[in-house]
Scaffold this active site. Structure first.
Site, PDB file in Angstrom:
ATOM      1  N   ASP A 183     -77.897  -6.499  16.455  1.00  0.00           N
ATOM      2  CA  ASP A 183     -77.619  -7.238  15.330  1.00  0.00           C
ATOM      3  C   ASP A 183     -78.625  -7.410  14.310  1.00  0.00           C
ATOM      4  O   ASP A 183     -79.833  -7.673  14.477  1.00  0.00           O
ATOM      5  CB  ASP A 183     -77.288  -8.841  16.013  1.00  0.00           C
ATOM      6  CG  ASP A 183     -75.772  -8.762  16.518  1.00  0.00           C
ATOM      7  OD1 ASP A 183     -75.038  -7.966  16.073  1.00  0.00           O
ATOM      8  OD2 ASP A 183     -75.602  -9.650  17.177  1.00  0.00           O
ATOM      9  N   LEU A 185     -85.016 -11.374  15.967  1.00  0.00           N
ATOM     10  CA  LEU A 185     -83.757 -11.754  16.522  1.00  0.00           C
ATOM     11  C   LEU A 185     -84.148 -11.688  18.179  1.00  0.00           C
ATOM     12  O   LEU A 185     -84.036 -10.117  18.563  1.00  0.00           O
ATOM     13  CB  LEU A 185     -82.892 -10.888  15.610  1.00  0.00           C
ATOM     14  CG  LEU A 185     -82.321 -11.364  14.477  1.00  0.00           C
ATOM     15  CD1 LEU A 185     -81.235 -10.679  14.111  1.00  0.00           C
ATOM     16  CD2 LEU A 185     -82.256 -12.758  14.241  1.00  0.00           C
ATOM     17  N   GLY A 207     -79.443 -12.587  22.907  1.00  0.00           N
ATOM     18  CA  GLY A 207     -78.992 -13.669  23.728  1.00  0.00           C
ATOM     19  C   GLY A 207     -79.212 -15.185  23.127  1.00  0.00           C
ATOM     20  O   GLY A 207     -78.837 -16.201  23.856  1.00  0.00           O
ATOM     21  N   GLY A 223     -64.163  16.511  -3.275  1.00  0.00           N
ATOM     22  CA  GLY A 223     -63.667  16.927  -4.538  1.00  0.00           C
ATOM     23  C   GLY A 223     -63.862  18.379  -4.366  1.00  0.00           C
ATOM     24  O   GLY A 223     -62.857  18.871  -5.131  1.00  0.00           O
ATOM     25  N   ILE A 277     -60.979  19.905  -2.663  1.00  0.00           N
ATOM     26  CA  ILE A 277     -59.596  19.778  -3.125  1.00  0.00           C
ATOM     27  C   ILE A 277     -59.351  20.537  -4.368  1.00  0.00           C
ATOM     28  O   ILE A 277     -58.240  21.012  -4.482  1.00  0.00           O
ATOM     29  CB  ILE A 277     -59.207  18.387  -3.228  1.00  0.00           C
ATOM     30  CG1 ILE A 277     -59.317  17.858  -1.716  1.00  0.00           C
ATOM     31  CG2 ILE A 277     -57.741  18.192  -3.456  1.00  0.00           C
ATOM     32  CD1 ILE A 277     -58.566  16.497  -1.556  1.00  0.00           C
ATOM     33  N   PHE A 278     -60.516  20.424  -5.051  1.00  0.00           N
ATOM     34  CA  PHE A 278     -60.447  21.203  -6.297  1.00  0.00           C
ATOM     35  C   PHE A 278     -60.135  22.815  -6.146  1.00  0.00           C
ATOM     36  O   PHE A 278     -59.138  23.241  -6.830  1.00  0.00           O
ATOM     37  CB  PHE A 278     -61.630  21.280  -7.162  1.00  0.00           C
ATOM     38  CG  PHE A 278     -61.622  22.062  -8.271  1.00  0.00           C
ATOM     39  CD1 PHE A 278     -62.646  23.311  -8.090  1.00  0.00           C
ATOM     40  CD2 PHE A 278     -60.776  21.958  -9.373  1.00  0.00           C
ATOM     41  CE1 PHE A 278     -62.614  24.194  -9.325  1.00  0.00           C
ATOM     42  CE2 PHE A 278     -61.018  22.989 -10.251  1.00  0.00           C
ATOM     43  CZ  PHE A 278     -61.678  24.146 -10.274  1.00  0.00           C
ATOM     44  N   CYS A 329     -56.601  23.085  -5.017  1.00  0.00           N
ATOM     45  CA  CYS A 329     -55.556  22.910  -6.037  1.00  0.00           C
ATOM     46  C   CYS A 329     -55.805  24.049  -7.097  1.00  0.00           C
ATOM     47  O   CYS A 329     -54.832  24.603  -7.577  1.00  0.00           O
ATOM     48  CB  CYS A 329     -55.773  21.638  -6.719  1.00  0.00           C
ATOM     49  SG  CYS A 329     -55.660  20.277  -5.477  1.00  0.00           S
ATOM     50  N   LYS A 334     -69.657  11.470  10.228  1.00  0.00           N
ATOM     51  CA  LYS A 334     -70.015  12.234  11.585  1.00  0.00           C
ATOM     52  C   LYS A 334     -70.261  13.609  11.467  1.00  0.00           C
ATOM     53  O   LYS A 334     -69.863  14.322  10.669  1.00  0.00           O
ATOM     54  CB  LYS A 334     -68.799  11.843  12.520  1.00  0.00           C
ATOM     55  CG  LYS A 334     -69.101  12.229  14.059  1.00  0.00           C
ATOM     56  CD  LYS A 334     -67.956  11.873  14.755  1.00  0.00           C
ATOM     57  CE  LYS A 334     -67.999  12.120  16.317  1.00  0.00           C
ATOM     58  NZ  LYS A 334     -69.434  12.802  16.734  1.00  0.00           N
ATOM     59  N   ASP A 341     -59.061  15.071 -13.640  1.00  0.00           N
ATOM     60  CA  ASP A 341     -57.804  16.155 -13.371  1.00  0.00           C
ATOM     61  C   ASP A 341     -56.883  15.548 -12.331  1.00  0.00           C
ATOM     62  O   ASP A 341     -56.501  15.730 -11.447  1.00  0.00           O
ATOM     63  CB  ASP A 341     -58.451  17.389 -12.402  1.00  0.00           C
ATOM     64  CG  ASP A 341     -57.207  18.350 -12.586  1.00  0.00           C
ATOM     65  OD1 ASP A 341     -56.391  18.301 -13.227  1.00  0.00           O
ATOM     66  OD2 ASP A 341     -57.562  19.224 -11.451  1.00  0.00           O
TER      67      ASP A 341
END
Ligand SMILES: *[C@@H]1O[C@H](CO)[C@@H](O)[C@H](O)[C@H]1NC(C)=O
Ligand SMILES: *[C@@H]1O[C@H](CO)[C@@H](O)[C@H](O)[C@H]1NC(C)=O
Ligand SMILES: *[C@@H]1O[C@H](CO)[C@@H](O)[C@H](O)[C@H]1NC(C)=O
Ligand SMILES: *[C@@H]1O[C@H](CO)[C@@H](O)[C@H](O)[C@H]1NC(C)=O
Ligand SMILES: *[C@@H]1O[C@H](CO)[C@@H](O)[C@H](O)[C@H]1NC(C)=O
Ligand SMILES: *[C@@H]1O[C@H](CO)[C@@H](O)[C@H](O)[C@H]1NC(C)=O
Length: 646
Positions: free
Chosen positions: A128, A158, A161, A290, A293-294, A297, A344, A472
Site C-alpha cells: 500500500d 507504512l 497492519g 495504431g 490497425i493502420f 486497414c 503484460k 483517419d
C-alpha cells in the site's frame, strides 16, 4: 482547448481560490498524483466547508470490487453503518454485490478544519501507498493529499497492519443549493467513459445543476475524468433503482493517469513507478495499436483507394526487420517489462496457445487473430518493424473510448500485440446495409456510439499532451464492444497537433480515407483537430443515413453539406427526413433529435475549418441529444411499442 489551457484552467482555479470558497465546490480533476503538494486552495484536500450546515447526511458511490464486495466489507472500508447501507441498496445485511456494481453508501459529512470529510479508518496492507489507497482501494473517494495530511508521521514508513485515518470526500449543500431545493450532495465516483449528463440523468438531476455544483465545469467544458469525484445535488435521498442496471464496463487495462502535473512526491518510489507505468502503458498501448490497425486497414483500403494515398507510415510498418530493429525491440521490451506493469509481457508460447498456434479458425482478418488468454478474448496482431518511433509519437492516452493494449510479446523479429477485444467488430459493418446484412442499430445505439466517438476524440484533442489529431477517423476504425459501445482504433496516422506555429501544421504527405478528408487537408495539407471534426461529421452522416460516404457524394458532386439541405433548410424538413434517415430506422426515431443531429453534422463539415464545431461542443450537443433520447425512449416504450434497447 489544448494542454496549456488545461494548465491555465488549473491556475485559474488556484488564483481564484478565495472566490471558489464562496462559490460551489471546485471539481478536482487534475494533479491527483502530486501527493506531497501543500497547495490547499483546490479541493485536493477535500471540499470546502462552505455549506449551510457543518454536519449533514451525505452519500457516496462505490463500485463493488473484491474483497470489498459485501455489505459488511464496504461499510467497514467506508465507515458506513451496515444496516443503513443494506437498506439504502435494498439488499440483505449479508448480501454480496456483483463486481463493478454501483453501491450507495450513506455517510455523515462534517467539517474538520476548513474541509468537509467523512471519517473512516483503514488497515495498511502489503504494497500500500497513500496513492494506491486513495486511487485503487478507495477508487478516488479520497486523495493521497488528504490522507497524507492526516497521517503525515507515517508517510515514510507504512507499517502493515497499522491503522490510519482516512478522510473521504463529501460536502454539504451551500445556501444557493438549498434555496434550489437540494437536500443532499452525492459524491459520485466517475468511471471512464461517463459524462455529466449521463450521471445527472441517473439521479434525475438537471445536468446544468450538476455542472454548476462543480466549478469550473460548464456546458462548454464538461469533461470529467475517471476516478475523480463529481458532486451531484440531490433533491431526495438516492435509491438503489437509480444506480441499478448493468455493471459499468470494466476500467481499461492500462492504469488511468490524469494528465498534467509532474509527480513531486519523493516519499515513495512505488508511487513514481505507478505513475510511470500508467503513462508508459497508455502510450505504448495506443501507439502500437495504431501501427497495427493502420496496417490492417491500409491493406483493406489499398483495393479501393487512389494510389496517391501511399503513406510514409506504411513504409515504416512494412520495412523488413533488420538486426538493429531487433536489438532495439528487445531493449524496448526489457525496459517495458521492468516499468510497465500494466502492459503484460507474454511469452511466445502463451500467444501460440491463445491462438491455437495461429490457427485459421482464429483468424479475424489480415494478421489479426482472436485469442483466449486466461479465459478472456483478446485480439492478437502479428507485426514487424520499428514500433519505438510510434511510441514517441503519442503520450498519456487512456480512455474508455480509445481501444486499449493489454499485452505485448516479441519473438523472432515479430511483435505480437494483445488488445482489448471488441466483439462486435467495426462500425462500418453495422451502418452500411449494402450486403443485405441483418445487423441494424437502434436510434439510441446510434446516438450512444456517436457520443462515444466524440468523447474519445475530445480526449485525444484536449487531454493528451501534446494534443493529437487522429487523422483517419472512419467507420472501419471505430470498433464496437459487446455492449455496442464504441472505441476509436487505428492511431497509425495520429500526430501531435501542436505544430510549430500555433495550432496548425502542414504536411506534404496526404494520407487518409477518401471521402472523410477535410478540404483544407486535401488542398493544402493543413493539419488541425478540425480535420477530425470534419471526418466525424461524415461519420455521423453515415450513421444517420445508413449510407456509405461514397454513396452520399453521388448527386451532390463535391459539397457534402448539400445532402443536408432538404432536412435543414426546406419548409418540409420533417417530411423530408424519411428520405434522409436510414430506412431501417423508419418510424423509430425522434424527428426533432434527428434534425438536431443534422444541424450538428452541418457544423462539423463546414468548408472553413474555423467555422467547424470543437469536439467539446460536439460532446455537449450529443450529451443533450442523448439525454433527450432517454426521455423519448421512455415515452416511446410506454406508448406500447416493442422497440427497446436490448
Ligand atoms: C447564488 O445565486 C445567486 C442568484 O441566483 C447568484 O447571483 C450567485 O452568483 C450564486 N452564488 C454562487 C456562489 O453560486
Ligand atoms: C492554507 O495553508 C496555509 C498554511 O499552510 C494557511 O495559512 C491557510 O490559511 C490555508 N488555507 C488557505 C485557503 O490558503
Ligand atoms: C441543516 O441543519 C438543520 C438543523 O439540524 C436541518 O433542519 C436542515 O435540514 C439541515 N440542512 C441540510 C441541507 O442538511
Ligand atoms: C442471510 O442471512 C439470512 C438470515 O439472517 C439467511 O436466511 C440467508 O440465507 C443469508 N443469505 C446468505 C446469502 O447467506
Ligand atoms: C474526523 O477526523 C478528524 C481528524 O482525525 C477529526 O478532527 C474530526 O473531529 C473527525 N470528525 C468526526 C465527525 O469524528
Ligand atoms: C480507478 O478505479 C477503478 C475501480 O473503479 C480501479 O480498478 C482502478 O485501479 C482505478 N484507477 C487508478 C489509477 O487507480
Amino acid at each position: 482547448m489544448n494542454y496549456s489551457c488545461i494548465i491555465c484552467g488549473f491556475t485559474i482555479i488556484l488564483a481564484f481560490s478565495s472566490v471558489s470558497i464562496l462559490a460551489q465546490q471546485p471539481y478536482f480533476g487534475a494533479g491527483t498524483n502530486a501527493c506531497s503538494s501543500q497547495d490547499n486552495s483546490t479541493s485536493a484536500f477535500g471540499y470546502f466547508c462552505n455549506g449551510v450546515n457543518r454536519t449533514c447526511q451525505s452519500y457516496l458511490t462505490f463500485r463493488s470490487q473484491p474483497p470489498f464486495n459485501t455489505v459488511s466489507s464496504i461499510s467497514s472500508l467506508l465507515g458506513a453503518d451496515p444496516l443503513q447501507l443494506s437498506q439504502l441498496n435494498s439488499v440483505s445485511r449479508n448480501a454480496t454485490f456483483d463486481t463493478n456494481q454501483m453501491v450507495l453508501v450513506p455517510v455523515t459529512c462534517s467539517c474538520s478544519g476548513q474541509f468537509y470529510q467523512s471519517n473512516t479508518s483503514y488497515v495498511i496492507r502489503k504494497d500500500d501507498t497513500f496513492l494506491t489507497i486513495a486511487m485503487s482501494t478507495l477508487q478516488g473517494l479520497s486523495t493521497c493529499h488528504a490522507i497524507n495530511a492526516e497521517n503525515n508521521d507515517q508517510a515514510n514508513n507504512l507499517v502493515i497492519g497499522s491503522r490510519i485515518n482516512v478522510p473521504l470526500r463529501c460536502a454539504c449543500p451551500t445556501k444557493n443549493q438549498t434555496d434550489d431545493g437540494t437536500k443532499y450532495l452525492l459524491t459520485y465516483l466517475v468511471a471512464s467513459g461517463e459524462f455529466v449528463a449521463f450521471i445527472s440523468d441517473k439521479f434525475g438531476v438537471d445536468f446544468r445543476e450538476t455542472l454548476a455544483a462543480n466549478t469550473p465545469l460548464s456546458e462548454n467544458a464538461p469533461t470529467i475524468l475517471a476516478n475523480t469525484t463529481l458532486l451531484v445535488p440531490l433533491l431526495n435521498q438516492p435509491s438503489s433503482s437509480q444506480v441499478a442496471g448493468p455493471a459499468p464496463p470494466p476500467p481499461p487495462s492500462t492504469t488511468a493517469t490524469p494528465p498534467v502535473v509532474p509527480v513531486s512526491d519523493n516519499n515513495s518510489k512505488k508511487t513514481w513507478l505507478y505513475v510511470v507505468a500508467g503513462v508508459v502503458g497508455g502510450l505504448v498501448g495506443l501507439s502500437l495499436l495504431g501501427v497495427v490497425i493502420f496496417f490492417l486497414c491500409f491493406r483493406k483500403r489499398q483495393k479501393k483507394a487512389d494510389p496517391q494515398f501511399a503513406s510514409e507510415s506504411f513504409e515504416a510498418v512494412e520495412k523488413p526487420s533488420n538486426k538493429k530493429i531487433e536489438e532495439e525491440s528487445e531493449e524496448l521490451l526489457e525496459s517495458l517489462s521492468s516499468i510497465a506493469q500494466s502492459v503484460k509481457v507474454y511469452k511466445f508460447e502463451e500467444v501460440k496457445a491463445a491462438t491455437d498456434n495461429f490457427s485459421p479458425t482464429c483468424l479475424i482478418k489480415g494478421s489479426v487473430y482472436r485469442g483466449r488468454i486466461n479465459g478472456d478474448f483478446a485480439a492478437i496482431k502479428k507485426m514487424s518493424g520499428d514500433v519505438s518511433k510510434e511510441i514517441n509519437l503519442l503520450t498519456k492516452i487512456n480512455h474508455f473510448n480509445l481501444i486499449s493494449l493489454s499485452g505485448i510479446c516479441f519473438h523472432d523479429g515479430h511483435w505480437y500485440l494483445v488488445y482489448e477485444y471488441a466483439s462486435n467488430g467495426p462500425l462500418s459493418d453495422w451502418i452500411c446495409h449494402h450486403n443485405g446484412d441483418q445487423k441494424s442499430l437502434s436510434w439510441t445505439q446510434r446516438v450512444q456510439i456517436s457520443l462515444d466517438v466524440a468523447t474519445g476524440l475530445n480526449y485525444l484533442h484536449s487531454y493528451t499532451s501534446p494534443p493529437h489529431v487522429h487523422k483517419d477517423l472512419n467507420g472501419s476504425n471505430i470498433l464496437l464492444d459487446g455492449d455496442l459501445r464504441a472505441k476509436i482504433a487505428n492511431f497509425g496516422l495520429a500526430r501531435s497537433a501542436d505544430g510549430q506555429e500555433g495550432e496548425f501544421a502542414l504536411t506534404r504527405h496526404i494520407v487518409g480515407t477518401q471521402g472523410y478528408m477535410a478540404p483544407e487537408y486535401l488542398e493544402n495539407g493543413l493539419i488541425s483537430p478540425k480535420l477530425d471534426v470534419y471526418a466525424f461529421g461524415v461519420l455521423l452522416l453515415e450513421i444517420l443515413t445508413g449510407k456509405e460516404v461514397s454513396a452520399l457524394y453521388e448527386g451532390s458532386s463535391t459539397n457534402l453539406a448539400e445532402v443536408l439541405i432538404p432536412v435543414l433548410h426546406d419548409e418540409d424538413a420533417k417530411e423530408n427526413l424519411s428520405n434522409f434517415i436510414d430506412p431501417s430506422l423508419q418510424g423509430k426515431y425522434p424527428a426533432e433529435l434527428a434534425i438536431a443531429m443534422a444541424r450538428l453534422i452541418n457544423n462539423c463539415i463546414m468548408k472553413d475549418p474555423s467555422h467547424r464545431a470543437s469536439t467539446d461542443e460536439i460532446v455537449q450537443s450529443l450529451s443533450r441529444i442523448m439525454t433527450a433520447t432517454h426521455s423519448w425512449e421512455k415515452s416511446f416504450s410506454t406508448s406500447g411499442s416493442p422497440h427497446r434497447l436490448p
